[in-house]
Design a protein around this motif. Structure first.
Motif: not given
Length: 931
Positions: A501-509
């Motif tokens: 499983r590959y995941t690419d997560k991003s959070k921007e504020r």
């Protein structure tokens, strides 16, 4: 609602259950396969028809639990749709070991086995979901429960699970067209009435599904509104006497006067005014607030599924889930801050040095103050959340292999517009505890005021608007391969499974602030000149619908203040806008690659058949954080200079898992499980940034080097499945949790100049630097979980149609030392015991249910890192009545919190209440039609 469920066992001995309007196709990616003897080449197909029956929905949930290799519980569509709830969180609270966190009468977050909500991992259709929150926990209030079909809570993970969750994993499934054997059209509508706001809110939903040869299509939609009023005597908190005792220079009179009053009225002699271990143990009431809230929500959610299934060997499904949640909260707050920067103690009327004497803490329970800061605050918080999720799932069985592939995207965007109109009056006042919180009344000083009815004394200070935009995105791809085996040299090995499983997560504020002090951007003439009386005032009982504030209390205050509508029209001048500030920006990128392998064994110990699943998962994580540091301007001017920073972080972990099921008798099952699991830190804590809180004399730094919180856990239990479809189960579990994320003092910035709002110098202070870290050591949590689901007609024929569905969870935990004063506290959010009890009756025409949900007290936060603040134990009664008018039409009457319970809290001990909150009852009348 007529729902067709197919339970399919193929020749490989794998169970892929299409359970009620959801599916267990996700089980192929989690390894949650029923273990049993291989069956013949031909397929065995069993059809079960569930016709809106609560009892039958419980039976299907029991089937899911029984067929799982690990510890799990489920809730299916009839229960989700028919029981009273305002969102998905409230629908889940009736599951064993599941409780919820409430905010102003609304369930918001889910706790599994009373552990904090951030310890729970959530997926939708096999994908970890985003909701725009600052942490890993999911804000369940944004999801409409009407579009959800099946929810399974897994409490013992397998190696194939994406995270596992220290508390558990909530797996949510939406409907697919081949879950039905014929065309479906379901329409429902209802109106719900709140007893405090006296408003009636609409809700409607529909589902349409059909198949066309090898193709199938399904859409569902739900829309609802909610208007809820909450009256709250809240905001009471402790403030240490060091607030004034450390004053120097021109403000030293505050320290000297406070020191003298403590000795004169309470006999407390301060040896060293700068010894915080001494001064932090003499506390007073910092704030007392009376608040009226109006919460208005508009929510819609939709799902769509396009499915191609040319044969039993191949299935391709595209799932989509979209929704929007707009929430506007008006808060009208009359507050008094005893600990104002220009105040001091004047007289101590009463104090308590016995209740908390074991911690050396004395509480000033009734005192007069020299210059209390009285405030009228009109606050408006507008939240707009849009979420989307898309996934493409392939399940292919070439020969005797099973290959499951999934690619998908989950995203949420949240826009927050918060405003605060602030009027302030400084005057002597007296503040004291009451049975439900606290109150501020005039003192004996000739300069005192009636804080509720002195609008000419309040000066306009500011109208502050904060704008925040959060983007939360996650992309995922996974591949699972399963191979059944029949090896002569190892006949017990039934199958192996491996995958990645590959995941690419991003959070921007992004965030920005604009503070209005005058009629234009260049004119600050309102500050210090305009009074509260110069604005249009409205009684608080008219600002929020429903009548008098705390109407059941004859002593409740009455006051008038500025409406948020008037504030928006008056103080947001032409050309007003809020620009995002560079120093408020942060972004966190996270990439995860997981590889796993596991095996299923089938064998017998004597005459006992045993199914065993063992596996291991390797997790490799890399993090890149962007943010800004804030430091005071070097030239000594008011304000702070920001500079961009970034940093990389990484960690690797190997996580084993073990799940065992043994059939001790035909209907008696023994389970055991053990695993190591983890929960990643909140992205807001990883963000590499520095922010300042000038009023707390603190800097807050992000920490990209944070690692996950880990748990080693095991569980064993017995489950009895009577022939009548019931369930009696008991299990015992233990968890050793280490690396808990907590806030810690990590440094000091010396000689920081603090400025007042008018630009004058308040003083020069040392600012502490606080940062989230992984705490040293570990703590143990153990618990007992009991489940009883039973049709009472099996005991006595006259009780045919009656049944119970009950569960109880009890925890024991080792204490942690999060308090800087060494006041022992359990982990935040952990309750010692929770239970749910539902009694129901149903026949072909009528059904009725009454449920009681209870959650024990728990620590909500550690005030100022010293004083634990508890949310009090809370129990709520909900009910549901249903009458089938025709075979296709059913009418329901539902009630939430029918006994009108209040929410309460306290600091350290119940003698020091912090909140007293009413949100009222909610009654709903609805009708559902199936065609």
């Amino acid at each position: 609602m007529q729902i067709i469920t197919k339970f399919h066992k193929d020749r490989l001995g794998l169970a892929i259950g299409k359970i009620l309007s959801g599916t267990l196709l996700a089980a192929a990616s989690t390894g949650a396969f029923a273990q049993g003897s291989p069956v013949a080449e031909e397929e065995l197909v069993e059809e079960i028809v569930v016709t809106g029956s609560y009892a039958r929905s419980l039976e299907r949930a029991v089937d899911i639990k029984r067929d799982s290799i690990g510890f799990s519980d489920a809730i299916v569509a009839t229960d989700i749709a028919d029981f009273p709830e305002q969102n998905l969180a409230e629908a889940l609270q009736r599951m064993p070991g599941v409780t919820i966190e409430r905010n102003k009468g609304l369930g918001t977050k889910v706790n599994v086995r009373s552990l904090p909500s951030e310890f729970t991992h959530t997926t939708i259709n096999g994908l970890a979901t985003a909701s725009g929150s600052g942490g890993r926990d999911v804000e369940f209030d944004i999801f409409a429960s009407e579009i959800i079909q099946t929810v399974t809570v897994k409490k013992s993970p397998t190696a194939a699970d994406e995270e596992g969750g220290i508390a558990g994993t909530v797996e949510i499934d939406t409907a697919r067209p081949f879950d039905y054997d014929e065309r479906q059209l379901v329409v429902s509508t209802e109106g719900a009435y709140n007893s405090i706001s006296e408003e009636t809110d609409p809700q409607y939903s529909f589902l349409a599904s059909d198949t066309f040869g090898d193709w199938g299509a399904l859409v569902s939609f739900s829309s609802s509104e909610r208007t809820n009023r909450t009256d709250s005597n809240s905001g009471v908190d402790f403030r240490p006497s060091s607030r004034w005792l450390e004053k120097t220079g021109s403000s030293e009179w505050q320290a000297e006067q406070t020191e003298a009053v403590l000795e004169r009225d309470a006999g407390i002699a301060i040896d060293d005014r700068f010894d915080t271990d001494q001064t932090n143990r003499v506390v007073f009431m910092n704030k007392v607030g009376d608040r009226a809230y109006l919460n208005s929500q508009e929510k819609w959610g939709a799902t769509a599924a396009l499915q191609y299934q040319p044969s039993d060997e191949l299935s391709l499904t595209f799932d989509a889930m979209l929704g929007s949640y707009d929430n506007t909260e008006d808060e009208y707050d009359a507050a008094a801050y005893s600990a104002s920067s220009i105040s001091a103690l004047e007289e101590i009327h009463e104090y308590d040095d016995t209740t908390l004497s074991r911690y050396g803490v004395t509480v000033l329970t009734d005192a007069s103050y020299a210059a209390t800061q009285h405030e009228f605050l009109s606050k408006e918080h507008v939240y707009e959340t849009d979420y989307t999720q898309y996934s493409l799932d392939m399940e292919w069985t070439p020969g005797d292999w099973l290959i499951d592939g999934l690619v998908g995207y989950s995203g949420a965007e949240k826009l927050i517009d918060s405003s605060n109109l602030k009027h302030v009056a400084y005057a002597p006042s007296r503040t004291r505890y009451t049975n439900t919180g606290g109150e501020t009344i005039p003192s004996d000083s000739p300069d005192t005021i009636d804080m509720y009815n002195s609008p000419d004394s309040y000066l306009f200070e500011s109208y502050e608007v904060n704008l925040e935009d959060i983007q939360d995105d996650k992309y995922a791809a996974q591949l699972d391969v399963i191979k059944p085996l029949q090896l002569d040299f190892m006949p017990s090995l039934a199958q192996v499974q491996f995958g990645m499983r590959y995941t690419d997560k991003s959070k921007e504020r992004n965030r920005g602030t604009n503070t209005v002090t005058g009629p234009t951007a260049d004119d600050s003439s309102w500050a210090g000149e305009r009074t509260l009386a110069d604005s249009e005032l409205t009684p608080v009982s008219q600002l929020v619908p429903g009548g008098r504030y705390l109407s059941e209390s004859s002593n409740a205050p009455r006051w008038s203040q500025v409406s948020n509508g008037y504030a928006r029209d008056t103080f947001r001048y032409d050309g007003f806008d809020v620009a995002f500030a560079d120093d408020q920006y942060y972004r966190v990128d996270e990439e995860v690659l997981s590889l796993y392998a596991m095996a299923d064994f089938e064998f017998e110990l004597g005459q006992v058949p045993v199914d065993l699943n063992v596996g291991v998962r390797n997790v490799d994580t890399s993090v890149l954080s962007f943010g800004y540091h804030q430091v005071q301007n070097e030239d000594g001017s008011t304000g702070y200079t920001s500079s961009p920073v970034s940093k990389k972080g990484s960690y690797k972990e190997l996580l084993p898992s073990f799940n065992l099921t043994a059939g001790l008798a035909d209907n008696l099952q023994f389970r055991a499980a053990a695993s190591e699991t983890m929960m990643r830190p909140a992205l807001t804590d990883i963000a590499y940034k520095r922010t300042v809180s000038v009023n707390e004399f603190k800097y807050y730094d992000g920490n990209p080097d944070l690692e996950p919180t880990y748990a080693e856990q095991w569980e064993m239990g017995l489950e009895w499945y009577p022939e009548n479809g019931g369930l009696l189960a008991a299990s015992y579990f233990e968890k050793t949790i280490e690396g808990v994320v907590r806030e810690s003092l990590t440094g000091v910035v010396e000689d920081v100049t603090k400025y007042n709002a008018n630009g004058t110098v308040d003083g020069v202070y040392d600012f502490d630097i606080y940062q989230k870290i992984n705490g040293e050591g570990d703590y143990d949590v153990s618990g007992l979980e009991l489940i009883a689901q039973y049709p009472l007609g099996a005991l006595y024929a006259a009780l045919d149609g009656f049944g119970i569905n009950a569960n109880y969870t009890m925890l024991d935990n080792s204490l942690t030392g999060e308090s800087d004063l060494d006041i022992p506290t359990p982990p935040e959010g952990l309750a010692d015991k929770t239970y749910n009890f539902t009694v129901f009756y149903e026949n072909d025409i009528f059904d009725a249910r009454v449920s009681y949900n209870y959650k024990d007290k728990y620590v909500e936060r550690i005030e100022r890192d010293m004083y634990p603040v508890y949310r009090d134990a809370y129990g709520q009664v909900d009910m549901s009545l249903g009458y089938r008018i025709t075979d296709n039409i059913k009418m329901t009457l539902e009630g939430i919190n029918v006994t009108d319970e209040e929410t309460t809290g306290y600091t350290v001990h119940p003698d020091f209440p912090t909140m007293y909150e009413f949100s009222g009852r909610r009654m709903a009348l609805g009708v559902r039609a199936t065609f």
